[in-house]
Write a protein that holds these residues in place. Structure first.
Motif, mmCIF file in Angstrom:
data_model
loop_
_atom_site.group_PDB
_atom_site.id
_atom_site.type_symbol
_atom_site.label_atom_id
_atom_site.label_comp_id
_atom_site.label_asym_id
_atom_site.label_seq_id
_atom_site.Cartn_x
_atom_site.Cartn_y
_atom_site.Cartn_z
ATOM 1 N N ALA A 4 0.780 -1.231 0.110
ATOM 2 C CA ALA A 4 -0.049 0.183 -0.060
ATOM 3 C C ALA A 4 0.997 1.291 -0.066
ATOM 4 C CB ALA A 4 -0.983 -0.123 1.416
ATOM 5 N N THR A 5 0.453 2.270 -0.712
ATOM 6 C CA THR A 5 1.464 3.388 -0.878
ATOM 7 C C THR A 5 0.832 4.787 -0.544
ATOM 8 O OG1 THR A 5 1.079 3.658 -3.229
ATOM 9 C CG2 THR A 5 2.954 2.123 -2.447
ATOM 10 N N GLU A 6 1.643 5.662 -0.168
ATOM 11 C CA GLU A 6 1.000 6.986 -0.067
ATOM 12 C C GLU A 6 2.245 7.837 -0.485
ATOM 13 O OE1 GLU A 6 0.054 8.623 3.937
ATOM 14 O OE2 GLU A 6 0.358 6.340 4.533
ATOM 15 N N VAL A 7 1.758 8.994 -1.535
ATOM 16 C CA VAL A 7 2.665 9.939 -2.103
ATOM 17 C C VAL A 7 2.493 11.265 -1.075
ATOM 18 C CG1 VAL A 7 3.333 11.480 -3.915
ATOM 19 C CG2 VAL A 7 2.733 8.885 -4.332
ATOM 20 N N THR A 8 3.309 11.625 -0.449
ATOM 21 C CA THR A 8 3.136 12.767 0.653
ATOM 22 C C THR A 8 4.037 13.972 0.276
ATOM 23 O OG1 THR A 8 4.565 12.116 2.418
ATOM 24 C CG2 THR A 8 2.513 11.391 2.313
ATOM 25 N N ASN A 9 3.481 15.201 0.719
ATOM 26 C CA ASN A 9 4.474 16.427 0.698
ATOM 27 C C ASN A 9 4.679 16.494 -0.850
ATOM 28 O OD1 ASN A 9 4.088 16.612 3.220
ATOM 29 N ND2 ASN A 9 5.987 15.575 3.603
ATOM 30 N N LEU A 10 4.129 16.443 -1.858
ATOM 31 C CA LEU A 10 4.302 16.458 -3.343
ATOM 32 C C LEU A 10 4.450 17.992 -3.446
ATOM 33 C CD1 LEU A 10 4.758 15.273 -6.070
ATOM 34 C CD2 LEU A 10 2.375 15.717 -6.638
ATOM 35 N N THR A 11 5.802 18.367 -4.127
ATOM 36 C CA THR A 11 5.996 19.737 -4.362
ATOM 37 C C THR A 11 6.565 19.834 -5.679
ATOM 38 O OG1 THR A 11 7.881 19.650 -3.294
ATOM 39 C CG2 THR A 11 6.059 20.588 -1.839
ATOM 40 N N TYR A 12 6.607 20.967 -6.411
ATOM 41 C CA TYR A 12 7.326 21.390 -7.615
ATOM 42 C C TYR A 12 8.424 22.163 -7.265
ATOM 43 C CZ TYR A 12 8.696 21.848 -12.429
ATOM 44 O OH TYR A 12 9.205 21.762 -13.526
ATOM 45 N N ASN A 13 9.547 21.648 -7.473
ATOM 46 C CA ASN A 13 11.074 22.679 -7.289
ATOM 47 C C ASN A 13 11.171 22.965 -8.705
ATOM 48 O OD1 ASN A 13 13.462 23.518 -7.346
ATOM 49 N ND2 ASN A 13 14.229 21.927 -5.710
ATOM 50 N N ALA A 14 10.751 24.454 -9.031
ATOM 51 C CA ALA A 14 10.776 25.012 -10.018
ATOM 52 C C ALA A 14 12.456 25.299 -10.665
ATOM 53 C CB ALA A 14 10.333 26.552 -9.921
ATOM 54 N N ALA A 15 13.210 25.461 -9.447
ATOM 55 C CA ALA A 15 14.805 25.621 -9.660
ATOM 56 C C ALA A 15 15.413 24.459 -10.417
ATOM 57 C CB ALA A 15 15.577 26.172 -8.448
ATOM 58 N N ASP A 16 14.951 23.234 -10.172
ATOM 59 C CA ASP A 16 15.482 22.183 -10.700
ATOM 60 C C ASP A 16 14.502 21.470 -11.459
ATOM 61 O OD1 ASP A 16 17.554 22.121 -9.271
ATOM 62 O OD2 ASP A 16 16.858 21.059 -7.499
ATOM 63 N N GLN A 17 13.313 22.092 -11.791
ATOM 64 C CA GLN A 17 12.208 21.527 -12.893
ATOM 65 C C GLN A 17 11.870 20.255 -12.410
ATOM 66 O OE1 GLN A 17 13.593 22.760 -16.725
ATOM 67 N NE2 GLN A 17 12.978 24.787 -16.259
ATOM 68 N N GLN A 18 11.668 19.673 -11.013
ATOM 69 C CA GLN A 18 11.336 18.300 -10.831
ATOM 70 C C GLN A 18 10.378 18.484 -9.646
ATOM 71 O OE1 GLN A 18 15.184 16.770 -9.679
ATOM 72 N NE2 GLN A 18 14.958 17.535 -7.571
ATOM 73 N N PHE A 19 9.601 17.389 -9.498
ATOM 74 C CA PHE A 19 8.642 17.202 -8.612
ATOM 75 C C PHE A 19 9.303 16.558 -7.453
ATOM 76 C CE2 PHE A 19 5.633 17.541 -12.094
ATOM 77 C CZ PHE A 19 4.512 18.147 -11.429
ATOM 78 N N GLU A 20 9.180 16.776 -6.181
ATOM 79 C CA GLU A 20 9.493 16.004 -5.169
ATOM 80 C C GLU A 20 8.700 15.521 -4.138
ATOM 81 O OE1 GLU A 20 13.714 18.708 -5.170
ATOM 82 O OE2 GLU A 20 12.048 19.316 -3.868
ATOM 83 N N ALA A 21 8.744 14.265 -3.422
ATOM 84 C CA ALA A 21 7.918 13.949 -2.685
ATOM 85 C C ALA A 21 8.330 12.809 -1.676
ATOM 86 C CB ALA A 21 6.577 13.505 -3.547
ATOM 87 N N LEU A 22 7.634 12.406 -0.585
ATOM 88 C CA LEU A 22 7.953 11.466 0.407
ATOM 89 C C LEU A 22 7.101 10.388 0.044
ATOM 90 C CD1 LEU A 22 9.597 10.421 2.734
ATOM 91 C CD2 LEU A 22 7.777 11.049 4.092
ATOM 92 N N VAL A 23 7.526 9.320 -0.493
ATOM 93 C CA VAL A 23 6.457 8.143 -0.675
ATOM 94 C C VAL A 23 6.770 7.027 0.523
ATOM 95 C CG1 VAL A 23 6.314 6.048 -2.343
ATOM 96 C CG2 VAL A 23 7.021 8.332 -3.294
ATOM 97 N N LEU A 32 7.632 2.857 5.492
ATOM 98 C CA LEU A 32 8.942 3.203 5.241
ATOM 99 C C LEU A 32 8.647 4.466 4.239
ATOM 100 C CD1 LEU A 32 10.143 -0.626 4.488
ATOM 101 C CD2 LEU A 32 10.255 0.903 6.571
ATOM 102 N N GLY A 33 9.406 5.351 4.483
ATOM 103 C CA GLY A 33 9.542 6.509 3.971
ATOM 104 C C GLY A 33 10.744 6.781 2.925
ATOM 105 N N PHE A 34 10.230 6.927 1.556
ATOM 106 C CA PHE A 34 11.535 7.171 0.711
ATOM 107 C C PHE A 34 11.325 8.763 0.033
ATOM 108 C CE2 PHE A 34 11.332 2.670 1.107
ATOM 109 C CZ PHE A 34 12.484 2.234 1.049
ATOM 110 N N PRO A 35 12.458 9.430 -0.020
ATOM 111 C CA PRO A 35 12.336 10.657 -0.548
ATOM 112 C C PRO A 35 12.541 10.399 -1.963
ATOM 113 C CG PRO A 35 14.438 10.544 0.556
ATOM 114 C CD PRO A 35 13.664 9.333 0.992
ATOM 115 N N THR A 36 11.745 11.020 -2.845
ATOM 116 C CA THR A 36 11.832 10.845 -4.409
ATOM 117 C C THR A 36 11.856 11.934 -5.308
ATOM 118 O OG1 THR A 36 9.287 10.567 -4.471
ATOM 119 C CG2 THR A 36 10.687 8.487 -4.195
ATOM 120 N N SER A 37 12.143 11.928 -6.454
ATOM 121 C CA SER A 37 12.022 13.198 -7.262
ATOM 122 C C SER A 37 12.098 12.636 -8.673
ATOM 123 C CB SER A 37 13.440 14.067 -7.099
ATOM 124 O OG SER A 37 14.583 13.479 -7.447
#
Length: 83
Positions: A4-23, A32-37
């Motif tokens: 079962a998964t959750e995507v939390t704190n999804l943000t867009y980093n405009a400086a790096d042009q990437q999405f970032e989240a804790l999955v 178990l939390g994994f930072p992703t981009s």
């Protein structure tokens, strides 16, 4: 393994042009939390972004990449408030 998964704190980093989240992967009672981009334009489809971030977290878990993993407290159904 299925999680079962959750995507939390999804943000867009405009400086790096990437999405970032804790999955968060739910595994045998653990969270178990994994930072992703993901490099993608801000106009990218949410479902595509979320699916890609979850895949990234699952790959890290399968490869036992623990240096950026956090073990989170189990969620409780009751919230206690101090009087």
């Amino acid at each position: 393994m299925n999680y079962a998964t959750e995507v939390t704190n999804l943000t867009y980093n405009a400086a790096d042009q990437q999405f970032e989240a804790l999955v968060i992967l739910h595994e045998a009672g653990d969270r178990l939390g994994f930072p992703t981009s993901l490099k993608a334009p801000i106009t990218a489809d949410f479902e595509t972004v979320a699916r890609s971030l979850v895949v990234q977290a699952k790959v890290r878990r399968a490869q036992n990449v623990h240096e950026l993993m956090s073990r989170l407290r189990p969620m409780t159904s009751k919230v206690s408030h101090a009087a």
